[in-house]
Write an enzyme that holds these catalytic residues in place. Structure first.
Site, short mmCIF file in Angstrom:
data_model
loop_
_atom_site.label_atom_id
_atom_site.label_comp_id
_atom_site.label_asym_id
_atom_site.label_seq_id
_atom_site.Cartn_x
_atom_site.Cartn_y
_atom_site.Cartn_z
N ARG A 28 7.13 -5.87 4.06
CA ARG A 28 6.73 -6.48 5.34
C ARG A 28 5.90 -5.53 6.19
NH1 ARG A 28 9.25 -11.01 6.76
NH2 ARG A 28 8.71 -10.62 8.93
N ASN A 101 9.86 -7.41 15.80
CA ASN A 101 8.85 -7.91 14.87
C ASN A 101 8.17 -9.10 15.54
OD1 ASN A 101 7.30 -8.80 12.67
ND2 ASN A 101 8.93 -10.20 12.06
#
Ligand code: AGP
Length: 609
Positions: A28, A101
């Site tokens: 990610r 995030n």
């Protein structure tokens, strides 16, 4: 797209568990990493730029004390990958730590407000406003718990976020919140975990609690409390048992990264609509003032440049030259000078031919602008202004989500240029801006409605020896991209060209059953394209057309068709019209027994010669 993780353990040290989980989330984001733990009422933090293994070698990410902690592995969007911009971010007192995030769109104005209240910021990130906001709320509401303060804070945030907050003042809790960014909780008898994605805690527990958008979660050992952010209403939810292997989990149940990334496009496109206004405006000013504009890139990124040259011309009346980077120096090296502007496009920001073009232009004092997916890459360091397209890491070698994101950013630039140059009416501006906002949903609809049909078309044509891809106008770029994908991962020799060129060579190759893919948005080229379809049909070609849903005229003419929703403005059409071609290439590769993630003779483009 970053990875966040955290845990509360019974007696065990949290740091090694966090470190290992971040490694499982490294797909990610991998440009910086950090952890924070609480022990004996004190907050401990370690963070630095670089891949997890590199940072661990130097800083040892396993030795922070305490059995409660959070961690973060980063894919930079705001602020270069430097230690100061790595997460966790702290408040002024150093007692509150936050990992995040997502993208906070209104961070600049919140930062100003907080600075006016005396808060001191260390980083260039959007995230750092969150711990300061919580600190400010706690300062003004001394009876508030951490969860209550986080609740108030997230109500002020605009954009996408999944966050986790810890405070040395409440050393037994982790407070998380989610809005348009993934967050899941893992539970077992000994511990409680949260993460951006199930792979992070799957080796530890397969009992997962899904968290929905607009929810706040308070974790403590043996207890998970979920509340609606809007009205604090309690939410009761049972954990689900996850049957995936860790490998499957990283691909979120998809068989390959490429198909996973094709499905991620709607979210990535929503992220592109959050690029920082300031830089987009600055870039359009440089483009507006330039005497000549070169759009330079390789491969798929070059196809984004080609499509953008149509957008810039049609909307802003700005001529621009799309140049294949490996030919830049030869083709226009000598004509570049101080009045020239180079907009270099590269998802990796490291492609050698693109950087070589930039270097040769810099030596001639040209202005360098960059569009990339990799903040901190060489392209960002040599650009006067750059825009991060925020697609998150692309693991599949075949570029998919980064292509549609590039197109979305370029369309926004073209709209800004059109406004600056007064070339389109406000009504048309508003109409196009509205349509652009809807593109993520449009792509979602195409994938949902057409994927199975495309699978069948791939099965039908899997043994075809060659393919043609044709388009007119801006769809020429879409045709080139469709061709590249089919060659790159299914190894089918394919030719793409502007349909107007059919008679100059390609038509001689047509034989009965020869597959020809037409990209047919209902724009000014539609009528002429029908003529090209008839020409190919008359010579026995099998026609596959990507059309708008209500295009009955072409439906009657062709052998197979794939539908996209009606009414997509021409200048935006490459985004939705390329998705069926990505899926066609993917399923052709599968039908022909190839692994789309590992195309032969290729590696993920870093220094492709
Ligand atoms: C596309 O699927 C390929 N992986 C390749 O052509 C790629 O687009 C090209 O190498 C450019 O890469 P960049 O965007 O990272 O510069």
């Amino acid at each position: 797209m970053c990875g966040i993780f955290g845990c509360i353990l019974k007696d065990e040290a949290a740091a090694p568990v966090i470190h290992a989980a971040l490694k499982r989330l490294e797909y990610r984001g991998y440009d910086s990493v950090g952890e924070a733990t609480i022990d004996d009422g004190k907050l401990y933090v370690k963070k630095d730029q670089g891949k997890i293994d590199e940072v661990h070698m130097v800083r040892n990410l396993d030795d922070l004390p305490g059995s409660l902690g959070v961690g973060h592995t980063r894919w930079a969007t705001h602020g270069a990958p430097l230690e100061v911009n790595a997460h966790p971010h702290l408040d002024c007192s150093g007692q509150i730590a936050v990992v995040h995030n997502g993208i906070i769109e209104n961070f600049a104005e919140l930062r100003l407000e907080l600075e006016n209240h005396g808060h001191v910021f260390k980083s260039k990130t959007d995230t750092e406003i969150i711990p300061h906001l919580i600190e400010e709320i706690l300062k003004n509401n001394s009876s508030f718990s951490l969860a209550e303060a986080v609740l108030e804070a997230v109500k002020k945030l605009q954009g996408s976020y999944s966050i986790a907050v810890i405070s040395s003042k409440e050393p037994d809790k982790i407070v998380c919140a989610r809005n348009e960014s993934p967050l899941v909780v893992g539970v077992n008898d000994e511990a409680v975990y949260f993460a951006s994605d199930i792979p992070a805690f799957l080796p530890l527990t397969n009992k997962a609690l899904m968290v929905d958008d607009g929810e706040l979660v308070t974790l403590s050992l043996g207890h998970v409390e979920i509340r609606k952010i809007a009205d604090s209403q309690l939410v009761v939810r049972e954990p689900k048992i996850i049957e995936w292997t860790p490998e499957m989990a990283i691909k979120q149940g998809y068989p390959h990264f490429m198909i996973k990334e094709i499905h991620e496009q709607p979210d990535c496109l929503r992220n592109t609509l959050r690029v920082q206004e300031h830089y987009a405006d600055l870039m359009s000013t440089f483009l507006d003032r330039a005497r000549d504009v070169y759009l330079v890139a390789c491969g798929t990124s070059y196809h984004a440049c080609l499509a953008s040259s149509y957008m810039f011309s049609k909307l802003a009346f700005l001529p621009s030259y799309p140049i294949i980077a490996s030919e830049f120096v030869e083709q226009c090296g000598k004509s570049v000078n101080i009045d020239s502007t180079i907009l270099a496009v590269s998802q990796s920001g490291e492609t050698a031919d693109t950087l070589a073009s930039v270097n040769s232009a810099r030596q001639r004092a040209a202005t360098i602008l960059g569009l990339t997916n990799t903040i901190g890459s060489t392209l960002t360091r040599v650009s006067r202004v750059y825009i991060g397209q925020q697609s998150g890491p692309e693991i599949g070698v075949a570029a998919t989500k980064t292509f549609t994101s590039q197109l979305s950013v370029m369309a926004q630039l073209a709209l800004r240029l059109a406004k600056k140059r007064g070339k389109v009416s406000q009504d048309e501006m508003d109409f196009l801006a509205e349509k652009l906002k809807k593109i993520p949903d449009t792509v979602e609809e195409i994938i949902q409605k057409q994927e199975q049909k495309i699978k069948m078309i791939a099965k039908k044509y899997k043994d075809s020896k060659t393919f043609f891809f044709l388009g007119r106008g801006i769809s020429t770029a879409t045709a080139y991209e469709g061709r590249l994908k089919l060659m790159e991962i299914a190894y089918v020799p394919a030719i793409a060209f502007p349909a107007g060129e059919s008679k100059h060579g390609p038509i001689s190759l047509i034989e009965p059953g020869f597959p020809v893919v037409f990209i047919c948005p209902k724009d000014e080229t539609h009528k002429t394209l029908i003529g090209n379809i008839m020409e190919m049909k008359a010579r026995g070609a099998s026609i596959i057309a990507v059309i708008e849903e209500d295009d009955e005229e072409i439906k009657k003419l062709v052998d197979d068709y794939i539908e996209v929703p009606n009414g997509i403005p021409e200048v935006l059409s490459p985004v939705p019209f390329v998705v069926p071609l990505q899926l066609l290439a993917y399923y052709m590769a599968i039908e022909r027994g190839y692994n789309p993630d590992k195309p032969r003779n290729l590696a993920k483009s870093v220094t492709v010669k």
